[in-house]
Write an enzyme that holds these catalytic residues in place. Structure first.
Site, PDB file in Angstrom:
ATOM      1  CE  LYS A  50       2.206   2.856   0.903  1.00 10.25           C
ATOM      2  NZ  LYS A  50       1.262   3.005  -0.224  1.00 10.25           N
ATOM      3  NE  ARG A  62      -3.072   0.445   3.770  1.00  8.65           N
ATOM      4  CZ  ARG A  62      -2.107  -0.217   3.117  1.00  8.65           C
ATOM      5  NH1 ARG A  62      -1.029  -0.602   3.734  1.00  8.65           N
ATOM      6  NH2 ARG A  62      -2.239  -0.452   1.821  1.00  8.65           N
ATOM      7  NE  ARG A  75       1.342  -3.398  -7.372  1.00  6.94           N
ATOM      8  CZ  ARG A  75       1.149  -2.780  -6.208  1.00  6.94           C
ATOM      9  NH1 ARG A  75       2.040  -1.933  -5.757  1.00  6.94           N
ATOM     10  NH2 ARG A  75       0.050  -2.983  -5.522  1.00  6.94           N
ATOM     11  NE  ARG A 122      -0.901  -6.436  -4.097  1.00  2.00           N
ATOM     12  CZ  ARG A 122      -0.648  -5.469  -3.218  1.00  2.00           C
ATOM     13  NH1 ARG A 122       0.586  -5.057  -3.020  1.00  2.00           N
ATOM     14  NH2 ARG A 122      -1.619  -4.929  -2.533  1.00  2.00           N
ATOM     15  NE  ARG A 133      -4.893  -2.047  -2.879  1.00  2.00           N
ATOM     16  CZ  ARG A 133      -3.975  -2.253  -3.825  1.00  2.00           C
ATOM     17  NH1 ARG A 133      -4.331  -2.684  -5.015  1.00  2.00           N
ATOM     18  NH2 ARG A 133      -2.715  -2.011  -3.577  1.00  2.00           N
TER      19      ARG A 133
HETATM   20  P1  AMP Z   1      -0.360  -3.159   0.479  1.00  2.00           P
HETATM   21  O1  AMP Z   1       0.523  -4.272   0.045  1.00  2.00           O
HETATM   22  O2  AMP Z   1       0.313  -2.194   1.416  1.00  2.00           O
HETATM   23  O3  AMP Z   1      -1.010  -2.464  -0.685  1.00  2.00           O
HETATM   24  O4  AMP Z   1      -1.538  -3.827   1.335  1.00  2.00           O
HETATM   25  C1  AMP Z   1      -2.424  -4.785   0.774  1.00  2.00           C
HETATM   26  C2  AMP Z   1      -3.627  -4.950   1.670  1.00  2.00           C
HETATM   27  O5  AMP Z   1      -3.223  -5.445   2.954  1.00  2.00           O
HETATM   28  C3  AMP Z   1      -4.395  -3.674   1.980  1.00  2.00           C
HETATM   29  O6  AMP Z   1      -5.306  -3.332   0.953  1.00  2.00           O
HETATM   30  C4  AMP Z   1      -5.093  -4.066   3.279  1.00  2.00           C
HETATM   31  O7  AMP Z   1      -6.189  -4.938   3.045  1.00  2.00           O
HETATM   32  C5  AMP Z   1      -4.019  -4.874   3.986  1.00  2.00           C
HETATM   33  N1  AMP Z   1      -3.151  -3.992   4.814  1.00  2.00           N
HETATM   34  C6  AMP Z   1      -1.831  -3.716   4.614  1.00  2.00           C
HETATM   35  N2  AMP Z   1      -1.364  -2.888   5.549  1.00  2.00           N
HETATM   36  C7  AMP Z   1      -2.397  -2.615   6.376  1.00  2.00           C
HETATM   37  C8  AMP Z   1      -2.551  -1.801   7.535  1.00  2.00           C
HETATM   38  N3  AMP Z   1      -1.538  -1.083   8.037  1.00  2.00           N
HETATM   39  N4  AMP Z   1      -3.768  -1.777   8.132  1.00  2.00           N
HETATM   40  C9  AMP Z   1      -4.802  -2.512   7.660  1.00  2.00           C
HETATM   41  N5  AMP Z   1      -4.731  -3.267   6.559  1.00  2.00           N
HETATM   42  C10 AMP Z   1      -3.540  -3.333   5.913  1.00  2.00           C
END
Ligand code: AMP
Length: 219
Positions: A16, A91, A130, A163, A174
């Site tokens: 994404k 989400r 990554r 990360r 996740r």
């Molecule tokens: P990402 O970078 O999109 O993989 O997000 C990393 C982490 O941020 C996720 O595993 C969640 O803990 C938090 N997070 C990101 N976007 C959301 C969302 N829309 N709702 C809730 N938690 C989020």
């Protein structure tokens, strides 16, 4: 021109973020990534960042209320007048409904939801390798897209890091959270006629034209 609010849906590691970067450049609208907004808040040491940290480290979702408020503020900014590529938000169904409410209030709407479909094997392989530039945020992969020099960004020379939520245990969590809380959005958006499936088990360059074609038709 009608604003283009484009939602990218897909499991962690589906691509994404990478695709959103490309689309953002091509369409000249901002890339709004909720995960990045949380990581920025964390780096700045704000209350929101500290709250988000405990959830991110466990691979769990940050509560809807704070997440919705954060994204609502971001999409209300003037640079999102012409739309945005939403990456990682919504989400949950509650977030999707909030997004609809917020946009409708301004006479706007989501024009397409691109669901990047990728196999579990690909997801695990992608997340594990990554590497991200601490300086400019460029993303590399030790197998699929390695930097010229290990640990150093090709674009700006910055230091590359992994990360802390890309460890195998947090990755698994996740993906489980995605399946339980986010995957229901696929049917949610399909029933609204907004969903377009994109086959994501191929290279970045091959996926992007499929997305642009779908956007051209729907937005
Ligand atoms: P990402 O970078 O999109 O993989 O997000 C990393 C982490 O941020 C996720 O595993 C969640 O803990 C938090 N997070 C990101 N976007 C959301 C969302 N829309 N709702 C809730 N938690 C989020």
């Amino acid at each position: 021109m009608k604003p283009k609010f484009i939602v990218l849906l897909g499991a962690p590691g589906a691509g994404k973020g990478t695709q959103a970067e490309g689309l953002s450049k091509t369409l000249s609208i901002p890339h709004v990534a909720s995960g990045d907004l949380f990581r920025e808040a964390l780096a700045e040491g704000t209350e929101l960042g500290l709250l988000a940290k405990s959830y991110i480290e466990k691979g769990e979702l940050v509560p809807d209320k704070v997440t919705i408020a954060m994204v609502q503020k971001r999409v209300a900014a003037s640079d999102c007048e012409g739309g945005a590529i939403l990456d990682g938000f919504p989400r949950t169904i509650e977030q999707a409904e909030a997004l609809k409410r917020v946009l409708t209030e301004e006479g706007k709407s989501v024009c397409i939801v691109l669901y990047i479909k990728v196999s579990t094997e690909t997801l695990m392989a992608r997340l594990g390798g990554r590497w991200i530039c601490r300086n400019c945020g460029a993303v590399y992969h030790s197998l699929f897209d390695p930097p010229k020099e290990a640990g150093k960004c090709d674009k700006c020379g910055g230091e590359l890091y992994q990360r802390s939520d890309d460890t195998p245990e947090v990755q698994r969590k996740r993906i489980d959270v995605y399946l339980a809380q986010t995957a229901p959005l696929i049917e949610h958006y399909r029933s609204q006629g907004l969903l377009v499936e994109i086959y994501g088990d191929k290279s970045i360059e091959e996926v992007q034209p499929d997305m642009l074609k779908a956007i051209e038709t729907s937005c």
